[in-house]
Write a protein that holds these residues in place. Structure first.
Motif, PDB file in Angstrom:
ATOM      1  N   ASP A 174       0.816  -1.219   0.000  1.00 25.01           N
ATOM      2  CA  ASP A 174       0.000   0.000   0.000  1.00 25.01           C
ATOM      3  C   ASP A 174       0.849   1.269   0.000  1.00 25.01           C
ATOM      4  N   ARG A 175       2.101   1.169   0.441  1.00 27.76           N
ATOM      5  CA  ARG A 175       2.902   2.375   0.676  1.00 27.76           C
ATOM      6  C   ARG A 175       4.386   2.014   0.663  1.00 27.76           C
ATOM      7  N   GLY A 182       3.668  -2.911  14.849  1.00 27.26           N
ATOM      8  CA  GLY A 182       3.262  -1.538  15.126  1.00 27.26           C
ATOM      9  C   GLY A 182       4.346  -0.495  14.964  1.00 27.26           C
ATOM     10  N   ARG A 183       5.491  -0.868  14.440  1.00 29.05           N
ATOM     11  CA  ARG A 183       6.625   0.061  14.321  1.00 29.05           C
ATOM     12  C   ARG A 183       6.253   1.299  13.500  1.00 29.05           C
ATOM     13  N   GLN A 184       5.519   1.112  12.429  1.00 25.07           N
ATOM     14  CA  GLN A 184       5.165   2.241  11.554  1.00 25.07           C
ATOM     15  C   GLN A 184       3.702   2.650  11.705  1.00 25.07           C
ATOM     16  N   GLY A 185       3.100   2.263  12.841  1.00 23.27           N
ATOM     17  CA  GLY A 185       1.717   2.606  13.086  1.00 23.27           C
ATOM     18  C   GLY A 185       0.924   1.381  13.503  1.00 23.27           C
ATOM     19  N   SER A 222      -1.156  -1.679  13.685  1.00 22.22           N
ATOM     20  CA  SER A 222      -1.496  -2.777  12.759  1.00 22.22           C
ATOM     21  C   SER A 222      -0.865  -2.622  11.368  1.00 22.22           C
ATOM     22  N   VAL A 223       0.127  -1.736  11.249  1.00 28.34           N
ATOM     23  CA  VAL A 223       0.842  -1.592   9.977  1.00 28.34           C
ATOM     24  C   VAL A 223       1.805  -2.759   9.804  1.00 28.34           C
ATOM     25  N   ALA A 244      -3.559   2.606   9.463  1.00 27.54           N
ATOM     26  CA  ALA A 244      -3.833   1.323  10.109  1.00 27.54           C
ATOM     27  C   ALA A 244      -4.138   0.245   9.072  1.00 27.54           C
ATOM     28  N   GLY A 245      -3.448  -0.871   9.206  1.00 32.70           N
ATOM     29  CA  GLY A 245      -3.689  -2.012   8.330  1.00 32.70           C
ATOM     30  C   GLY A 245      -2.910  -1.987   7.031  1.00 32.70           C
TER      31      GLY A 245
END
Length: 474
Positions: free
Chosen positions: A351-352, A443-446, A448-449, A429-430
Motif C-alpha cells: 500500500d505504501r 506496530g513500528r510504523q503505526g 497494525s501496519v 492502520a492495516g
C-alpha cells in the motif's frame, strides 16, 4: 592512552576490537568490567532523560567539546519549524534538546541548521566519527559508526548521564565473531540485502554477546556507505558492536570532513589507523563464512529482521520448525502480517513505500532508488526522506529530487520519519509498507501496519509495480 598498549613481550595476535578496547581502557574492575574513555558522544532528543539525571545530581557536562547533538527522531519532515508541530509533547522534546545543549555549551545541529540530519548519518558525514575512536549515542543503531573502524555502541539513559558527567563508561568486553563475506555482490544487490541475508542465517539473537567484525572481498568492495548499512543493522542480529577494519577507502572517505584532522595530525592519524586491522591469527570466538555472490534481493515476511527470504522465494512454513515455541512465534508473525505459508513473495501487494532512515537514507541509497524510478511512474504513495540536509542538498544538485517527484513520490526534509514514526510520519492502520528502515516490529510504523524491510532499489521497484519484483531483472 598509549597507541600500542600491549605489554612488553606480549605476542598474542590481536583483533581490531582488541586494539580499540585496549586503546580506550582506563581501568579494570572485577565486577563492573572495563572503564572505557569515550572520544565522541552523539546526542539526539533521547538524551532528555540523561540530562534530567545529570541535573538531579547537580553535575556539569565534563567535555561539551566532545559532545554533539542533532534533532532527528521527532524532526518534522514537511517543514523545519518547531512551532508548527501540532503535538505539544513533540515540540517540548525538541525544545528540551535545544535548552539542554545550550545550557551545557554543546554544539547542536538543530532543525534550522544546514547540517542537521539523523545522528548516524551526520556523524560519519561530518568526520565526528573516525577510525580508532570510541563513539556512543543513546540509540541502538550506533553500531553504524563501526563501519569506519570505530568502537561504536548504543547506550541507555543512565549511561548517557554517566558519559556526560565523566566522559567514560563501564563496559564488559564481549566475545568476538568474525564474518567473512567472500565473493562479490551482483549488480543491484545491495549491502541491505547482504545484512538481511546474514541475519536470516545467524538469527536475530545470533550475535548476542558478541562484537562482530565483517571482513572479506565483498566487504572490501563495498562503498563506505554500504559498510555503514552493514554495521547499522548489526544490532538486529543481537550484537552491540559491528566493525570493519579501516582501509584506504575509509581514509579517502573521512579526509577533508569538517571534523577530521588536518595537516600533520592527519598523517599521524592515518599511521595510527593503519595499525588497527586485525592481525594474522587473531583469535575469534566464532567465525562464519558467507558467499556474497549467492545473495539475492531480500524481503522480510515477518516481524523480525531475521524473517527474510529472497524476493524470488516463498513465505516459509512455520510447521516445518521443530521447536514449538519458535514455531508458534513464527505463526504469530505470519498472522500479524496477513500472509500464508508457501505464498510467493512476489505476490504480496503493498500500500505504501518509505525510502530513508539511518540504514538507507544516504546519497548512495537515493541514487539507487532514483536509478530504478527514472522516467517511470509509481503506482503507490511513497515518501523519500534524506538522512541529512547535506544528503538532500547533494541529491537536489544531481536532480534526484526531480526524478522522485516526476515518479509521483514525496520529497521531504531529513529525519528518522517513518522508520520509527515518532514525528508523526506513519502509515495508515492495516497498510502494508515497503521500507528501507531497519525494524519491522509489530506496530513500528503505526497501529497494525505491516512493514517489509528491503533495499532502496527494491523499495523503488515496489513503488512502481505495487508488489515486489527482482530488481536485478527489472
Amino acid at each position: 592512552m598509549s597507541p600500542d598498549p600491549m605489554p612488553p613481550g606480549e605476542t598474542v595476535p590481536r583483533s581490531l576490537f582488541d586494539k580499540l578496547w585496549a586503546r580506550h581502557s582506563v581501568m579494570e574492575h572485577p565486577i563492573a568490567g572495563t572503564l572505557l574513555y569515550i572520544d565522541r558522544h552523539l546526542l539526539h532528543e533521547g538524551s532528555r532523560n540523561g540530562f534530567a539525571l545529570l541535573k538531579r545530581k547537580g553535575l556539569p557536562v565534563r567535555r561539551p567539546d566532545l559532545t554533539t547533538a542533532t534533532a532527528d527522531h521527532y524532526a518534522p519532515t514537511d517543514n523545519r519549524s518547531v512551532e508548527t508541530i501540532d503535538v505539544r509533547s513533540r515540540r517540548e522534546i525538541i525544545s528540551d534538546l535545544s535548552a539542554n545543549t545550550s545550557a551545557a555549551g554543546i554544539k547542536l545541529f538543530d532543525l534550522a541548521h544546514p547540517r542537521q540530519g539523523i545522528v548516524h548519518v551526520i556523524g560519519p558525514e561530518l568526520g565526528l566519527s573516525l577510525p580508532g575512536l570510541t563513539v556512543i549515542c543513546g540509540d541502538s543503531h550506533t553500531a553504524t559508526h563501526g563501519a569506519l573502524g570505530a568502537l561504536a555502541f548504543g547506550v541507555g539513559a543512565s549511561q548517557v548521564a554517566h558519559a556526560l558527567a565523566t566522559q567514560t563508561l563501564w563496559q564488559k568486553k564481549p566475545k568476538q565473531m568474525r564474518i567473512h563475506l567472500t565473493g562479490q555482490l551482483r549488480p543491484r544487490v545491495a549491502a541491505k540485502d547482504l545484512i538481511l541475508a546474514i541475519i536470516a542465517r545467524i538469527g536475530a539473537a545470533g550475535g548476542t554477546g558478541f562484537a562482530i567484525e565483517y571482513c572479506g572481498a565483498a566487504v572490501e568492495a563495498l562503498s563506505i556507505e554500504g559498510r555503514l548499512t552493514l554495521c547499522n543493522m548489526t544490532i538486529e542480529a543481537g550484537a552491540k558492536f559491528g566493525l570493519v577494519a579501516p582501509d584506504e577507502k575509509t581514509f579517502d572517505y573521512v579526509k577533508g570532513r569538517p571534523f577530521s584532522p588536518t595537516g600533520d595530525q592527519w598523517h599521524q592519524a592515518v599511521a595510527s589507523w593503519r595499525a588497527l586491522a586485525s592481525e594474522n591469527d587473531a583469535r575469534f570466538d566464532q567465525e562464519i563464512e558467507i558467499d556474497a555472490g549467492t545473495v539475492e534481493p531480500m524481503v522480510t515476511w515477518g516481524t523480525s529482521p531475521e524473517d527474510s527470504v529472497s524476493v524470488n522465494g516463498c513465505v516459509p512454513d512455520p510447521t516445518a520448525i521443530a521447536d514449538p515455541s519458535r514455531r508458534a512465534s513464527k505463526q504469530e508473525a505470519l498472522d500479524y502480517m496477513g500472509l500464508s505459508a508457501g505464498m510467493p513473495m512476489a505476490d504480496i501487494r503493498f500500500d505504501r513505500v518509505f525510502i530513508g532512515s539511518c540504514t538507507n537514507g544516504r546519497i548512495e541509497d537515493l541514487r539507487a532508488a532514483a536509478e530504478v524510478l527514472r522516467g517511470r511512474r509509481a503506482v503507490l504513495p511513497a515518501l523519500v526522506v534524506p538522512g541529512s540536509m547535506a544528503v538532500r542538498e547533494v541529491a537536489e544538485s544531481e536532480g534526484l529530487d526531480r526524478v522522485f517527484k516526476d515518479a509521483g513520490l514525496e520529497w521531504r526534509m531529513s529525519g528518522c520519519s517513518m522508520c520509527v514514526g515518532m514525528n508523526g510520519d506513519l502509515a495508515k492502520a492495516g497498510e502494508r509498507c515497503a521500507a528501507t528502515s531497519n525494524r519491522n516490529f509489530v506496530g513500528r510504523q503505526g497501529a497494525s501496519v505491516r512493514t517489509h524491510l528491503m533495499s532502496p532499489a527494491m523499495a523503488a521497484v515496489v513503488a512502481l509495480h505495487g508488489h515486489a519484483v527482482d530488481v536485478t531483472r527489472s
